[in-house]
Design a protein around this motif. Structure first.
Motif, mmCIF file in Angstrom:
data_model
loop_
_atom_site.group_PDB
_atom_site.id
_atom_site.type_symbol
_atom_site.label_atom_id
_atom_site.label_comp_id
_atom_site.label_asym_id
_atom_site.label_seq_id
_atom_site.Cartn_x
_atom_site.Cartn_y
_atom_site.Cartn_z
ATOM 1 N N VAL A 109 0.842 -1.206 0.000
ATOM 2 C CA VAL A 109 0.000 0.000 0.000
ATOM 3 C C VAL A 109 0.873 1.249 0.000
ATOM 4 O O VAL A 109 0.579 2.226 -0.705
ATOM 5 N N ALA A 110 1.965 1.226 0.757
ATOM 6 C CA ALA A 110 2.867 2.375 0.778
ATOM 7 C C ALA A 110 3.512 2.593 -0.590
ATOM 8 O O ALA A 110 3.655 3.732 -1.043
ATOM 9 N N LEU A 111 3.898 1.505 -1.247
ATOM 10 C CA LEU A 111 4.470 1.641 -2.590
ATOM 11 C C LEU A 111 3.459 2.192 -3.586
ATOM 12 O O LEU A 111 3.802 3.046 -4.422
ATOM 13 N N LEU A 112 2.227 1.720 -3.507
ATOM 14 C CA LEU A 112 1.192 2.226 -4.413
ATOM 15 C C LEU A 112 0.909 3.707 -4.166
ATOM 16 O O LEU A 112 0.728 4.484 -5.115
ATOM 17 N N ALA A 113 0.864 4.108 -2.908
ATOM 18 C CA ALA A 113 0.631 5.518 -2.595
ATOM 19 C C ALA A 113 1.798 6.376 -3.086
ATOM 20 O O ALA A 113 1.588 7.476 -3.623
ATOM 21 N N ALA A 114 3.022 5.877 -2.911
ATOM 22 C CA ALA A 114 4.191 6.618 -3.373
ATOM 23 C C ALA A 114 4.197 6.742 -4.895
ATOM 24 O O ALA A 114 4.509 7.802 -5.438
ATOM 25 N N PHE A 115 3.851 5.647 -5.574
ATOM 26 C CA PHE A 115 3.787 5.701 -7.038
ATOM 27 C C PHE A 115 2.741 6.716 -7.487
ATOM 28 O O PHE A 115 2.982 7.510 -8.398
ATOM 29 N N GLY A 116 1.584 6.705 -6.852
ATOM 30 C CA GLY A 116 0.532 7.659 -7.203
ATOM 31 C C GLY A 116 0.955 9.098 -6.968
ATOM 32 O O GLY A 116 0.686 9.982 -7.795
ATOM 33 N N ALA A 117 1.624 9.341 -5.853
ATOM 34 C CA ALA A 117 2.079 10.704 -5.559
ATOM 35 C C ALA A 117 3.121 11.159 -6.568
ATOM 36 O O ALA A 117 3.095 12.312 -7.032
ATOM 37 N N GLY A 118 4.030 10.266 -6.928
ATOM 38 C CA GLY A 118 5.037 10.625 -7.922
ATOM 39 C C GLY A 118 4.432 10.882 -9.288
ATOM 40 O O GLY A 118 4.806 11.828 -9.988
ATOM 41 N N LYS A 119 3.491 10.043 -9.678
ATOM 42 C CA LYS A 119 2.830 10.212 -10.975
ATOM 43 C C LYS A 119 2.031 11.519 -11.015
ATOM 44 O O LYS A 119 2.079 12.253 -12.011
ATOM 45 N N LEU A 120 1.314 11.806 -9.945
ATOM 46 C CA LEU A 120 0.563 13.067 -9.894
ATOM 47 C C LEU A 120 1.494 14.277 -9.920
ATOM 48 O O LEU A 120 1.170 15.299 -10.532
ATOM 49 N N ALA A 121 2.643 14.164 -9.263
ATOM 50 C CA ALA A 121 3.601 15.272 -9.290
ATOM 51 C C ALA A 121 4.131 15.484 -10.695
ATOM 52 O O ALA A 121 4.273 16.630 -11.152
ATOM 53 N N LEU A 122 4.418 14.381 -11.409
ATOM 54 C CA LEU A 122 4.891 14.528 -12.794
ATOM 55 C C LEU A 122 3.813 15.116 -13.686
ATOM 56 O O LEU A 122 4.104 15.936 -14.571
ATOM 57 N N MET A 123 2.571 14.703 -13.482
ATOM 58 C CA MET A 123 1.475 15.255 -14.287
ATOM 59 C C MET A 123 1.261 16.736 -13.991
ATOM 60 O O MET A 123 0.759 17.478 -14.830
ATOM 61 N N ASP A 124 1.656 17.158 -12.785
ATOM 62 C CA ASP A 124 1.507 18.553 -12.396
ATOM 63 C C ASP A 124 2.644 19.419 -12.937
ATOM 64 O O ASP A 124 2.624 20.630 -12.783
ATOM 65 N N GLY A 125 3.641 18.772 -13.533
ATOM 66 C CA GLY A 125 4.730 19.534 -14.122
ATOM 67 C C GLY A 125 5.988 19.582 -13.273
ATOM 68 O O GLY A 125 6.900 20.351 -13.567
ATOM 69 N N ALA A 126 6.072 18.768 -12.242
ATOM 70 C CA ALA A 126 7.266 18.758 -11.404
ATOM 71 C C ALA A 126 8.406 18.049 -12.131
ATOM 72 O O ALA A 126 8.185 17.229 -13.018
ATOM 73 N N THR A 127 9.613 18.368 -11.739
ATOM 74 C CA THR A 127 10.775 17.683 -12.306
ATOM 75 C C THR A 127 10.869 16.284 -11.693
ATOM 76 O O THR A 127 10.206 15.975 -10.700
#
Length: 65
Positions: free
Chosen positions: A16-34
């Motif tokens: 669950v922690a890995l899935l949450a981390a993946f989701g947060a990273g993906k959302l950050a990339l979609m938001d335009g983060a480096t």
């Protein structure tokens, strides 16, 4: 039997922690983060989920003993 339950619970929390981390990273990339910023957000999310699970487990352990 208790050891198996503890190991399965730990594995579930880790997944669950890995899935949450993946989701947060993906959302950050979609938001335009480096990439480094997205990785940092994913790491913070992973640590937060693990910390929350540890806190909940220790609270339950204190209540049940």
């Amino acid at each position: 039997m208790n050891v198996a339950v503890v190991l399965l619970t730990a594995a579930l929390v880790f997944v669950v922690a890995l899935l949450a981390a993946f989701g947060a990273g993906k959302l950050a990339l979609m938001d335009g983060a480096t990439y480094p910023a997205a990785l940092t957000r994913a790491a913070v999310t992973f640590a937060a989920v693990i910390t929350l699970a540890t806190t909940v487990a220790s609270t339950f352990a204190a209540l049940l003993t």
